[in-house]
Design a protein around this motif. Structure first.
Motif, PDB file in Angstrom:
ATOM      1  N   ARG A 200       0.819  -1.213   0.000  1.00 27.91           N
ATOM      2  CA  ARG A 200       0.000   0.000   0.000  1.00 27.91           C
ATOM      3  C   ARG A 200       0.852   1.263   0.000  1.00 27.91           C
ATOM      4  O   ARG A 200       0.318   2.360  -0.161  1.00 27.91           O
TER       5      ARG A 200
ATOM      6  N   LYS B  70       4.342   3.613   1.582  1.00 26.98           N
ATOM      7  CA  LYS B  70       4.558   4.560   2.675  1.00 26.98           C
ATOM      8  C   LYS B  70       4.177   5.962   2.195  1.00 26.98           C
ATOM      9  O   LYS B  70       4.099   6.226   0.998  1.00 26.98           O
ATOM     10  N   LYS B  71       3.985   6.870   3.123  1.00 23.54           N
ATOM     11  CA  LYS B  71       3.553   8.217   2.764  1.00 23.54           C
ATOM     12  C   LYS B  71       4.567   8.893   1.846  1.00 23.54           C
ATOM     13  O   LYS B  71       4.202   9.559   0.872  1.00 23.54           O
TER      14      LYS B  71
ATOM     15  N   LEU C 285      -4.305   7.582   0.543  1.00 21.27           N
ATOM     16  CA  LEU C 285      -4.193   7.516   2.003  1.00 21.27           C
ATOM     17  C   LEU C 285      -5.529   7.157   2.649  1.00 21.27           C
ATOM     18  O   LEU C 285      -5.567   6.405   3.632  1.00 21.27           O
TER      19      LEU C 285
ATOM     20  N   ARG D 218      -7.882   5.319   1.291  1.00 21.84           N
ATOM     21  CA  ARG D 218      -8.080   3.884   1.053  1.00 21.84           C
ATOM     22  C   ARG D 218      -7.263   3.060   2.037  1.00 21.84           C
ATOM     23  O   ARG D 218      -7.744   2.041   2.567  1.00 21.84           O
ATOM     24  N   ASN D 219      -6.031   3.496   2.300  1.00 24.35           N
ATOM     25  CA  ASN D 219      -5.188   2.769   3.256  1.00 24.35           C
ATOM     26  C   ASN D 219      -5.774   2.804   4.663  1.00 24.35           C
ATOM     27  O   ASN D 219      -5.623   1.854   5.439  1.00 24.35           O
TER      28      ASN D 219
ATOM     29  N   LYS E 117      -8.984  -1.292   4.685  1.00 21.38           N
ATOM     30  CA  LYS E 117      -7.860  -2.184   4.951  1.00 21.38           C
ATOM     31  C   LYS E 117      -8.094  -3.599   4.432  1.00 21.38           C
ATOM     32  O   LYS E 117      -7.139  -4.344   4.204  1.00 21.38           O
TER      33      LYS E 117
ATOM     34  N   GLU F 271      -0.917   0.455 -10.428  1.00 25.77           N
ATOM     35  CA  GLU F 271      -1.518  -0.165  -9.252  1.00 25.77           C
ATOM     36  C   GLU F 271      -2.626  -1.104  -9.685  1.00 25.77           C
ATOM     37  O   GLU F 271      -3.233  -0.945 -10.748  1.00 25.77           O
TER      38      GLU F 271
ATOM     39  N   SER G   7      -6.025  -3.117  -7.826  1.00 25.76           N
ATOM     40  CA  SER G   7      -6.835  -3.226  -6.622  1.00 25.76           C
ATOM     41  C   SER G   7      -8.147  -3.918  -6.963  1.00 25.76           C
ATOM     42  O   SER G   7      -8.594  -3.883  -8.114  1.00 25.76           O
TER      43      SER G   7
END
Length: 333
Positions: free
Chosen positions: A53, A55-56, A113, A115-116, A120, A178, A180
């Motif tokens: 997913r 990192k920022k 962010l 969505r993260n 989950k 990506e 999903s």
């Protein structure tokens, strides 16, 4: 404001901007190299990384590149992609467009962010391509550069990079995609593989499918195999989910023939057209939404369990007829 008034204001600002030498950056693109013969294009060395997913800091870098590719690419950038080592010169972006791009970056970053944080349980894999440089060039890599694993077989186009002792470092992101799980209806009375349900209801409507999105490659890295490797990694991620998915789906704008040819060359087929889609338009003084037609494309996966879900034999003779059935079942041809 009335759209005609907006366009007049924008045209005036464009003329003022283009005729104002002080508005140009020191490293701007308005050089005298236009008549020089372009050097031969080098294939850029890179590695593919699946970052889950993300990192920022990774998401911030991804959104910068994506928005730049989709909304801020000019002819000069495509021409510069043929330069030595694929280096490009710094862009001049009008201030009003810089605001639009900042909004789009914040929008995409916030979407990822959120969505993260709130989804989950959703299966998601972000895939990036990072440019690889010899360790001796580490000074050219930003602080996020990391030593590449000792297994140099992971580096693509390595044989075309100049030799250097001490290994290689992974630098900036030059490609992204990506995949999903997303509820995506293909229309008609089809489950995965084209079978009707016993009750006659539509099995293909709204079922979670692996949805490929935001595949993009920075101009300096094109024609280096980055896009194909990103697709491979996304397909591998779906197989690793082990969720029995028999196909992947994506959408691409109808007026993007080069992208359509690229996907078709990788085994994707057009299922139907959706004329009610929306896309952002940054050509005006204000950010707008415009209506576009997008093609829904499908690719069958040879993943474990896919044949049982699709009801197909091992020889795969029905794979072509699946798309044809799908097209015939949908009202848009």
């Amino acid at each position: 404001l009335n759209l005609a008034v907006q366009d007049k204001i924008l045209e005036g600002l464009r003329m003022k901007w283009n005729n104002n030498p002080e508005g140009q950056s020191e490293n701007g693109t308005n050089g005298d190299d236009g008549d020089n013969e372009a050097p031969s294009k080098r294939r850029v060395p890179f590695i593919i990384q699946r970052i889950g997913r993300g990192k920022k800091s990774e998401i911030e870098e991804i959104t910068r590149m994506c928005v730049d590719v989709f909304f801020n690419e000019r002819k000069e950038d495509r021409d510069d992609a043929n330069g030595v080592d694929g280096e490009t010169s710094k862009k001049r972006t009008p201030p009003w467009k810089a605001l639009q791009l900042a909004y789009l970056r914040n929008f995409q970053e916030g979407d990822i962010l959120a969505r993260n944080a709130f989804k989950k349980e959703q299966r998601v894999d972000l895939v990036v391509a990072r440019r690889v440089r010899p360790l001796s060039d580490a000074g050219n890599v930003d602080g996020s550069g990391k030593r590449v694993a000792e297994d140099e077989s992971r580096i693509y186009n390595l044989d075309e990079s100049r030799p250097a002792g001490g290994g290689y470092v992974a630098g900036e992101i030059i490609g992204y995609s990506e995949v999903s799980e997303k509820n995506f209806g293909l229309g008609g009375n089809f489950e995965s593989g084209g079978k009707k349900r016993r009750d006659g209801t539509s099995g293909g409507e709204g079922r979670p499918r692996p949805y490929l999105s935001n595949l993009c490659v920075a101009a300096p890295a094109r024609r280096s195999g980055v896009g194909s490797r990103l697709l491979d990694a996304c397909e591998e991620a779906v197989r690793d989910w082990d969720a029995g998915h028999a196909e992947m789906v994506l959408q691409v704008e109808e007026d993007n023939p080069s992208a359509i040819r690229f996907y078709e060359g990788r085994g994707w087929e057009v299922a139907f057209a959706d004329p009610a889609c929306r896309s952002y338009d940054t050509s005006g003084f204000f950010l707008r939404e415009r209506r576009v037609t997008k093609l829904a494309m499908v690719k069958r996966l040879d993943a474990p369990g896919a044949a049982t879900n699709g009801g197909e034999g091992a020889n795969g003779d029905d794979s072509g007829s699946f798309i044809q059935k799908l097209r015939n079942s949908f009202f848009v041809q």
